[in-house]
Design a protein around this motif. Structure first.
Motif, mmCIF file in Angstrom:
data_model
loop_
_atom_site.group_PDB
_atom_site.id
_atom_site.type_symbol
_atom_site.label_atom_id
_atom_site.label_comp_id
_atom_site.label_asym_id
_atom_site.label_seq_id
_atom_site.Cartn_x
_atom_site.Cartn_y
_atom_site.Cartn_z
ATOM 1 N N SER A 1 0.837 -1.195 0.000
ATOM 2 C CA SER A 1 0.000 0.000 0.000
ATOM 3 C C SER A 1 0.873 1.246 0.000
ATOM 4 C CB SER A 1 -0.909 -0.003 1.239
ATOM 5 O OG SER A 1 -0.115 -0.012 2.415
ATOM 6 N N SER A 2 0.240 2.387 -0.173
ATOM 7 C CA SER A 2 0.970 3.647 -0.165
ATOM 8 C C SER A 2 1.652 3.835 1.185
ATOM 9 C CB SER A 2 -0.007 4.802 -0.424
ATOM 10 O OG SER A 2 0.661 6.036 -0.377
ATOM 11 N N GLY A 3 2.949 4.193 1.166
ATOM 12 C CA GLY A 3 3.703 4.388 2.394
ATOM 13 C C GLY A 3 4.380 3.148 2.904
ATOM 14 N N SER A 4 4.255 2.049 2.174
ATOM 15 C CA SER A 4 4.869 0.799 2.633
ATOM 16 C C SER A 4 6.375 0.769 2.387
ATOM 17 C CB SER A 4 4.205 -0.396 1.935
ATOM 18 O OG SER A 4 4.419 -0.311 0.525
ATOM 19 N N SER B 1 8.393 2.197 -3.254
ATOM 20 C CA SER B 1 9.075 3.114 -4.177
ATOM 21 C C SER B 1 10.476 3.440 -3.685
ATOM 22 C CB SER B 1 8.266 4.405 -4.345
ATOM 23 O OG SER B 1 7.043 4.149 -5.011
ATOM 24 N N GLU C 1 4.672 1.445 -10.809
ATOM 25 C CA GLU C 1 3.253 1.617 -11.131
ATOM 26 C C GLU C 1 3.065 1.838 -12.637
ATOM 27 O OE1 GLU C 1 0.953 1.119 -9.073
ATOM 28 O OE2 GLU C 1 1.636 1.608 -7.052
ATOM 29 N N HIS D 1 0.733 -1.249 -6.222
ATOM 30 C CA HIS D 1 -0.136 -1.438 -5.058
ATOM 31 C C HIS D 1 -1.294 -2.364 -5.408
ATOM 32 C CE1 HIS D 1 -2.321 1.579 -7.386
ATOM 33 N NE2 HIS D 1 -3.419 1.174 -6.750
#
Length: 672
Positions: A68-71, A74, A196, A228
């Motif tokens: 998920s975002s913030g995992s 990136s 992504e 994600h």
């Protein structure tokens, strides 16, 4: 779209077996990281994004890193792609420790091994599809023709044959992503890092891109997809899940392609170009960047143009003024000595009765003297039939034209006989002739000088203004005997003009010394002052040179101001193009290459401004000269101004260029 569409490396234009990259040593994974952590410091707050990551990726793997975002996925991709560095832990690429590499080695690794596919494509907006695809190869030794052929072949294989000369704004999202994939494959793309890759695409385009990545994996590329979306991750052979900076699962669903290890992908060669190629390509890139923003380039040019034009025009005017003064003084006679009454540095010497006409007669006996004439001058009123004016009257000897090298234009000068007979004859200047006799030939006419009747026997040639601004033609010459008796009532003279036989400095100095000795012997005291015209010319020249230097300094200051303008606008340019810099770093540009590109942009602007400024400066100087102002066209000021413009671009362009080269690739790519 069929699988053959993605057969990007089967074409002989694209693949060269002689250029295959060095494979991974047996038993050694392509990528291995141990205990990797990454933290960010924001003021006093430390945020840890990755916590002790251990990971191995084999050659030919098709891996999806999902979370998920913030995992931290990136951040992990940036570290894997050598765009960022871990805080702690170790990263080995093909058995080589990445932490031991310097920035240039990391750039070379990105250029030769990695190909990036970004969610937002990160294409250069001012370049077409071909130019974007070939970008990584511009930092290699590949020549332009081979680079262009490879880019076109890749785009053709990706279904963009009809769109390769279109800019990103003219392409759909899926087409732009295929251009970014072509760019990733340009230097071989041994490892494809896709962040992504379907996030900004519609479902059909997304499926096509995923199919392409799958096909690349089967051909031997190592593909790492950051996503994600679990549906996207399902296309990979191996799925690694990240949560809060920890790997929570690592599952392999399919085996790697059987050809993955035996047929590693090959590029066209990624050796570093020599300095000449770097310079040439930097110039081309600079021109392209300047052309894309004409208005900003014009503003940058403006300061340099004004500065260079000011240097040329001001120096030309200054040199012209100096030459004009020297010419005027020289026209009075560069072989002249002027003897004045009164001791040196004595004030009010014009009223001192220390020089007599007999002194001039004695000076005439000196061998180095061509002629010596006394001059008794003063302003007197001239009248003729209702006309009257004031002019300077000069009572002198008949040899005056010889001493002053001043010819008679009409009639003749008075003679020695006129001097002996106290004749009331006069020779007038051009100004007197025009003003007192506007409607007739003055020769033979009579006029009153202080109510004494004189006949005009000659008109002098036009002399113009003196170096001190006095009209030399507003004058009347009369015999000394007549003038001293009937006009001035005195015999002592205002000055004695001595003409030496030559203007040679040695002859002039000899004449000066002999005149000094003679007068000292005659008078018994030094009650006179001698001025050497050569010294006056030298002093005037030095004064004008000082003024010219002052004008030049003022002009150079304007050029420096223009240079500061170049620096400011280039700094703005760096800020505006931060993402472009990040893209170039991601595809393998070294810091030195980024610095060189921006430095050449500044130098190119300065040189272009120099050329325009030279033309403008010469034009301004020509216009000024057409109005009668004395100017001197010389090569030196032009070369000086042009050289200064080059140095201005070099010096003031360095700071923006250095700033561009020092940007962090990750932060640059994240810039809006």
């Amino acid at each position: 779209m069929t699988d053959s569409t993605y057969d990007t490396l089967s074409d002989p234009v694209v693949q060269s077996t002689a250029q295959r990259k060095k494979g991974v040593a047996k038993g050694e994974p392509m990528i291995r990281i141990q205990g990797l952590t990454k933290s960010y410091q924001t003021g006093p707050i430390t945020t840890q994004v990755l916590h002790g990551i251990d990971l191995e990726i084999e050659q030919g793997d098709f891996v999806a890193i999902v979370g998920s975002s913030g995992s931290g996925k990136s951040t992990l991709m940036n570290i894997l792609g050598c765009l960022d560095k871990p805080s702690t832990g170790d990263y080995w690429f093909k058995g080589q420790k990445v932490a031991d590499m310097d920035p240039d080695e990391l750039a070379q690794l990105r250029r030769g091994a990695f190909g990036f596919v970004f969610q937002q494509y990160n294409l250069l907006g001012g370049a077409n599809a071909v130019a974007n695809a070939e970008l990584p190869a511009t930092y290699t030794a590949i020549n332009a023709d081979e680079r262009r052929a490879r880019a076109e072949a890749l785009l053709t294989r990706l279904g963009l044959a009809e769109r390769m000369h279109h800019k990103p704004t003219e392409l759909s999202g899926g087409q732009q992503q295929r251009v970014s994939i072509a760019r990733a494959l340009m230097n071989g793309g041994e490892i494809i890092l896709a962040d992504e890759p379907t996030g900004a695409l519609d479902s059909q385009s997304g499926q096509e891109v995923l199919a392409l990545l799958k096909d690349l994996s089967q051909q031997g590329h190592t593909v790492i997809v950051i996503t994600h979306d679990h549906e996207v991750a399902a296309h990979a052979d191996r799925v690694i899940e990240l949560k809060d900076g920890h790997i929570t699962s690592d599952k392999r669903y399919r085996d790697r392609s059987p050809d993955a290890e035996s047929t590693p992908p090959a590029g066209p060669g990624v050796s570093q170009p020599n300095s000449v190629l770097d310079l040439a390509r930097a110039f081309l890139t600079a021109f392209s960047a300047l052309r894309q923003n004409i208005f900003r380039t014009a503003l940058t040019l403006l300061g340099i143009v004004i500065g260079v034009a000011a240097v040329i025009s001001m120096l030309a005017i200054g040199q012209g003024a100096r030459q004009d003064v020297v010419d005027r003084i020289s026209a009075m006679g560069s072989n002249l000595l002027s003897v004045f009454p009164g001791a040196p540095n004595q004030r009010g010497r014009w009223g001192v009765a220390t020089l007599m006409p007999e002194d001039a007669d004695a000076i005439n006996e000196i061998p180095e003297v061509l002629a010596a004439v006394p001059e008794l001058t003063g302003n007197r009123t001239l009248r003729r039939e209702g006309f009257d004016k004031e002019a300077q009257v000069n009572a002198t000897y008949a040899s005056f034209p010889i001493a002053r090298q001043w010819d008679v234009a009409q009639g003749s000068f008075f003679t020695q006989e006129d001097e002996e007979l106290y004749a009331t004859v006069a020779v007038i200047g051009q100004t007197v002739a025009r003003q007192l006799f506007p409607d007739r030939d003055p020769l033979g006419e009579v006029m009153l000088i202080n109510n004494v009747l004189f006949r005009v026997i000659g008109v002098m040639s036009e002399r113009g203004a003196s170096p001190w601004g006095q009209d030399q033609d507003d004058v009347v010459f009369v015999p000394f005997s007549t003038g001293s008796l009937r006009l001035f009532g005195q015999r002592w003279v205002r000055n004695i003009t001595v003409a030496a036989v030559s203007s040679d400095p040695q002859v002039m100095q000899t004449a000066n010394d002999k005149v000094h000795s003679l007068l000292l012997e005659r008078h018994g005291v030094e009650d006179f002052t001698i001025r050497n015209m050569a010294s006056i010319i030298e002093t005037a020249t030095e004064t004008q040179n000082t003024m010219t230097l002052l004008l030049g300094i003022i002009a150079v200051i304007s050029l420096v101001v223009g240079g500061i303008g170049v620096m400011n606008i280039m700094l703005v340019s760096v800020t505006e193009r931060t993402r472009e810099i990040g893209i170039r770093m991601a595809v393998g540009a070294k810091r030195a290459q980024i610095r060189l590109q921006f430095l050449i942009e500044a130098v190119t602007v300065a040189l272009l401004g120099g050329v325009i400024g030279v033309a403008l400066g010469l034009g301004i100087t020509w216009v000024i000269a057409s109005f009668g102002t004395s100017v001197v066209f010389a090569t030196t000021p032009v070369l000086l101004a042009f050289g200064c413009s080059f140095l201005t671009g070099l010096i003031f362009g360095y700071v923006p260029a250095r700033k561009a080269a020092q940007l962090d690739p990750v932060q640059a790519l994240a810039s809006e």
